[in-house]
Design a protein around this motif. Structure first.
Motif, PDB file in Angstrom:
ATOM      1  N   UNK A   1      19.270  16.803  -0.791  1.00 24.04           N
ATOM      2  CA  UNK A   1      18.348  16.445   0.051  1.00 24.04           C
ATOM      3  C   UNK A   1      18.954  16.946   1.531  1.00 24.04           C
ATOM      4  N   UNK A   2      20.126  16.770   1.508  1.00 28.03           N
ATOM      5  CA  UNK A   2      20.867  17.031   2.797  1.00 28.03           C
ATOM      6  C   UNK A   2      20.756  18.693   3.108  1.00 28.03           C
ATOM      7  N   UNK A   3      20.766  19.459   2.284  1.00 28.79           N
ATOM      8  CA  UNK A   3      20.841  20.888   2.183  1.00 28.79           C
ATOM      9  C   UNK A   3      19.339  21.238   2.478  1.00 28.79           C
ATOM     10  N   UNK A   4      18.220  20.546   1.992  1.00 36.38           N
ATOM     11  CA  UNK A   4      17.118  20.918   2.158  1.00 36.38           C
ATOM     12  C   UNK A   4      16.524  20.172   3.475  1.00 36.38           C
ATOM     13  N   UNK A   5      16.154  21.170   4.523  1.00 33.03           N
ATOM     14  CA  UNK A   5      16.205  20.528   5.580  1.00 33.03           C
ATOM     15  C   UNK A   5      14.399  20.299   5.761  1.00 33.03           C
ATOM     16  N   UNK A   6      13.775  20.735   4.823  1.00 31.76           N
ATOM     17  CA  UNK A   6      12.422  20.828   4.959  1.00 31.76           C
ATOM     18  C   UNK A   6      12.005  19.108   4.498  1.00 31.76           C
ATOM     19  N   UNK A   7      12.582  18.715   3.400  1.00 29.18           N
ATOM     20  CA  UNK A   7      12.456  17.396   2.859  1.00 29.18           C
ATOM     21  C   UNK A   7      13.010  16.523   3.649  1.00 29.18           C
TER      22      UNK A   7
END
Length: 233
Positions: A38-44
Motif C-alpha cells: 500500500x505504501x508503494x501504491x500511491x493511488x490507493x
C-alpha cells in the motif's frame, strides 16, 4: 479417570492456543505485506487519505443545520424600519428582513411563491387592540430544520418583550447559559459520528477494490498457494 480427563483438556486447550497463535502470526505477516504494498501504491494511499477527509469536510462543515438568514417579510399598514418589531426580529440572529410595509395578504403570497420562508401578517393599527385582530405567521414548511428553530427564537423574543412591557409581570428575567456549545454549531455533533460512517464505507469500498485488483493481477492465486488459508488471506 479425572487426571486423564484433565490432561486431555489441557492438551486440547494448548493445541487450540497454538493454532490460534500460528494463525495470528500468518495474518500479521499478510497484513505487513499489504501495508508495504500500500505504501508503494500511491493511488490507493491517496484514496485512503483524501476521500474520507473530503467527505468529512463536505458533510460535516458545509452541511450546517444551524439556521441563518431566514428570509421574512412583514405585511402591515406602515414601514417601521427602526421600530421595536425590527429590533426583536434582528436580535434573534436568525432572520433577514426582505420587505416591510406590504399590503395585507402580500406576505402570505410571497411565501406561497417561494420568495420568502416566513411571512408576518399584522393587523391594522386601528384593529390592533381588538381581540379578533391577531397577528398571523405564514411559514414555508418545506425546510422545517431551518424554520422551526428560528420561529422558536422569534416566539421567545416576542414573549420576552411582552413580559418587559407588562406591569403585571413581577418575576425577574431568566438568564440562560449555554454550556459546551454556545454557538450551537452542528459540526460538533455531526463530525464524530460522520467520521465512523465515512471510514467504514471507505474501507469497505477500498477492500473490494483491492480484492478485484489482486484477482486482475493474478496475485490472488499466488497468495492461496502460500502456507496461508483462504480465510486468513
Amino acid at each position: 479417570v479425572r487426571p486423564v480427563a484433565t490432561t486431555l483438556a489441557l492438551r486440547v486447550r494448548l493445541r487450540i492456543v497454538q493454532l490460534l497463535s500460528h494463525r495470528l502470526t500468518r495474518m500479521k505477516a499478510m497484513a505487513w505485506l499489504e501495508c508495504l504494498q500500500l505504501i508503494r501504491d500511491r493511488t490507493s494511499l491517496a484514496l485512503i487519505v483524501t476521500v474520507p477527509a473530503i467527505q468529512i469536510i463536505l458533510f460535516g462543515y458545509a452541511v450546517n443545520l444551524h439556521p441563518k438568514d431566514v428570509s421574512i417579510v412583514i405585511a402591515r399598514d406602515h414601514d417601521g424600519s427602526a421600530d421595536q418589531l425590527h429590533r426583536t426580529i434582528t436580535e434573534t440572529g436568525y432572520f433577514s428582513i426582505l420587505a416591510d410595509g406590504l399590503a395585507s395578504g402580500a406576505a402570505e403570497q410571497m411565501v406561497r411563491e417561494g420568495k420568502a420562508l416566513v411571512g408576518l401578517e399584522l393587523p391594522p393599527l386601528s384593529d390592533s387592540e381588538t381581540l379578533s385582530a391577531e397577528p398571523r405567521i405564514v411559514v414555508d414548511a418545506t425546510d422545517p430544520a431551518a424554520v422551526r428553530p428560528a420561529l422558536a427564537a422569534l416566539e421567545s423574543a416576542y414573549w420576552r418583550q411582552v413580559a418587559q412591557r407588562s406591569p403585571f409581570v413581577l418575576a425577574p428575567s431568566v438568564d440562560v447559559t449555554w454550556l459546551y456549545n454556545p454557538e450551537s454549531r452542528t459540526a460538533w455533533t455531526i463530525v464524530p459520528g460522520l467520521i465512523g460512517v465515512v471510514v467504514m464505507i471507505s474501507m469497505l469500498m477500498l477492500g473490494a477494490l483491492t480484492l478485484v485488483r489482486e484477482r486482475e493481477r493474478g496475485s490472488w492465486e499466488t497468495l492461496l498457494v502460500t502456507p496461508v488459508t483462504a480465510l486468513e488471506v
